[in-house]
Design an enzyme around this catalytic site. Structure first.
Site: not given
Length: 633
Positions: A326, A514, A518
């Protein structure tokens, strides 16, 4: 709590020791064979029942040749040949090792917070002149709900109260709050940031964006193949091989005697030797040293801020060949900072905008005021224009500060190239004339590029970035970190499709993220790694590995921790089996008695345990040697 976990092994240990003392001390009561057998059966039950239950459940799942079955057969064999203490010791060693590993896993789970805390529990419904608080599942599509600044939107709907800014990080991972125009869709999970928002509900709670993410997490978890401990794979080969050899110990001599060789076959003698063979072959050294190795691996990693939720994930990370990141909060800080101030008088521009923003809690306002420090000026008539920016009067001049849309609305001309800048711009004008701009960006973490370099050294062949941010921003981060490819403008389902495609290509994928958005890909990937210090509860709960320090470079360290642990586990297996085979061959030849084998096994177990402790100290030694090299020594 620790005492409770060891309660059963402690009971078995003291009963085992007492039984041995009574036997060797010639206790009168133990002259009765039934009493002695009953005593050791009672010592066996606290640690043996659970293993026997596991063996039965595995057999029902057609996994007959498990380590549980081997230990069960060996224990029963030990009871049959009268070696009661050995039967208890086998199970006792195993339970101690498993309890040690469970303690490490529980420690990791103690750091994990509840998944469902994210889900809004109440919605404020506007009914005429009244406001009623109710559970989101009771709100009917078509009703109007109200969300105050700082509150999370509980249901999907259409914004009806005018343009408003929302933090959309929960769904897209975007670091920049998004302005949603009146009449456009607002999704559950977003957070109102500046003004009260009224939303006309369009979907029931069960179909909201939050519910869809939770459903994706659940479905991905079900599809994800559970990681398997190396010892389980090993047991599938070792267990049937040992059982087959024990059977051959009885059968081969019979065939030899039946062939007219003159060899006299005695079934009881060879059956006894087969049972001894089974007892000797039971991997006591392995059942205590291997769980201890995983415990040591989990413990050593946790000291460096890496939490593995079980020894199986130490195994799993060693097979990873692709890492997907990410962007926001993982490779970048997830916090805005001023990177540039442009204009005719940058000092005046910065002081004025900082004064205008000083009363705001908006992330952009906080970044500008922090950057400006003590620089300020007197402003008055400050007005907030949700979705556009602010206006104020300073020194008799009318100032504008906000988006390019604000300048467009006020018919202020500005350089055309500003429209192509991917970062966040606060454009400024004074008395209807363009004055300059403040550029803000989410900056890379200090070790982001280093994380990629370390992963290359670990043998990771492909690295991608998946983000809900603009493609231009993702491309910039990809270029700075030197990952293979960056993909922007993605919703959670887009990230899921990308991971699925990589897995269809035969790749073992670790995803590092995080955010709440996600969670589905963390659940679906072969190994999900969450940034735990600043990460969302849902991401941390769903992940298999948690990086507590939020340093992406720790991902490479997690892979190395897994490789170190698996290496020690394999060393222990080779050492234990090598010595076992030698003792078993001596046993078949009648040259080794059972307690000689037990002694050899305990010695191997001690060596294996000492080998496992290297995991605790290996990293520290590596760090010292690395530090010495860096210092030129």
């Amino acid at each position: 709590m620790v005492t409770k976990k060891f309660q059963k092994p402690i009971i078995s240990f003291f009963m085992l020791m007492a039984g041995i003392c009574f036997t060797e001390g010639g206790a009168v009561i133990f002259n009765n064979g039934i009493v002695r057998l009953a005593w050791f059966i009672l010592a066996f039950l606290p640690v043996g029942l659970g293993v026997m239950r596991e063996a039965w459940e595995c057999a029902m799942k057609k996994e007959v040749f498990s380590e549980f079955m081997l230990m069960t057969i060996a224990s029963i064999g030990a009871f049959i040949i009268g070696e009661y203490p050995e039967a208890v010791a086998v199970m006792l060693f195993y339970c101690v090792g498993e309890t040690l590993q469970d303690m490490a896993v529980d420690k990791a789970r103690d750091n994990i917070r509840s998944l469902m805390e994210f889900h809004p529990k109440m919605a404020v419904i506007v009914r005429g002149n009244h406001k009623v608080a109710d559970k989101p599942e009771n709100v009917i599509p078509g009703e109007i709900i109200e969300v105050k600044p700082g509150e999370r939107v509980p249901l999907d709907g259409i914004l009806t109260s005018g343009d408003a800014a929302f933090n959309t990080a929960a769904l897209t991972g975007e670091s920049m709050p998004r302005t949603i125009e009146n009449g456009h869709e607002v999704l559950a999970g977003m957070i109102a940031t500046e003004s009260v928002a009224r939303i006309k509900v369009t979907r029931p709670e069960s179909e909201s964006a939050v519910a869809r993410i939770l459903k994706m997490v659940e479905e991905a978890s079900e599809r994800k193949a559970p990681a398997e401990l190396f010892i389980r794979k090993f047991a599938r080969i070792y267990t049937p091989a040992v059982i087959a050899l024990a059977a051959l110990t009885v059968i081969v001599p019979y065939i030899w005697s039946a062939a007219g060789t003159g060899f006299v076959y005695d079934f009881s003698t060879w059956f006894y030797r087969a049972l001894i063979f089974l007892v000797i072959s039971c991997p006591c050294a392995l059942v205590i040293s291997i769980p201890l190795s995983y415990f040591a691996g989990i413990g050593a990693a946790s000291r460096h801020g890496i939490l593995f939720k079980g020894g199986n994930w130490l195994d799993a990370v060693t097979h990873i060949d692709t890492v997907v990141f990410d962007k926001t909060g993982t490779l970048t800080r997830g916090v805005f900072s001023v990177t540039k101030v442009c204009g005719n008088d940058t000092g005046k521009l910065l002081a004025t905008v900082a004064a205008m923003e000083r009363s705001s809690n908006h992330p952009i306002a906080k970044a500008i005021t922090a950057y400006a420090g003590d620089r300020t000026t007197e402003v008055s008539d400050v007005k907030d224009l949700p979705g556009y920016g602010m206006t104020a009067t300073a020194g008799g001049d009318r100032w504008l500060a906000g988006t390019l849309r604000l300048l467009d609305r006020e018919n202020v001309s500005y350089p055309e190239e500003l429209k192509s800048v991917p970062e966040t711009i606060v454009a400024c004008a004074k008395n209807g004339r363009y004055e300059g701009y403040i550029l803000l960006a989410d900056t890379l973490k200090d070790d982001a590029a280093e994380a990629v370099r370390r992963l290359r050294k670990c043998g990771i062949s492909r690295m991608d970035i998946l983000s809900g941010d603009k493609q231009a921003l993702v491309d910039k981060v990809a270029a700075e970190t030197k990952v293979d490819k960056g993909y922007g403008d993605l919703m959670p389902e887009g990230k899921v499709r990308h991971i699925e495609q990589l897995q269809r290509e035969g790749r073992n994928v670790a995803f590092v993220g995080d955010g709440i958005n996600d969670a589905p890909v963390l659940a679906l990937s072969n190994v999900g790694i969450a940034m735990g210090a600043m990460g969302s509860d849902m991401a941390v709960e769903t992940a298999d590995v948690v990086i507590q320090t939020d340093h992406p470079s720790k991902v490479a360290e997690a892979i190395r921790a897994g490789k170190r642990t698996v290496s020690v586990v394999r060393q222990n297996i080779v050492m234990a089996i090598g010595i076992k085979v030698a003792v078993m061959l001596l046993g078949l030849a009648g040259m080794a008695n059972l307690w000689g084998a037990v002694f050899a096994d305990v010695g191997v177990a001690l060596l294996a345990v000492l080998n496992a402790t290297r995991i605790f100290f290996g990293r520290a030694a590596g760090e010292r040697s690395g530090a010495n090299r860096n210092n030129g020594h």
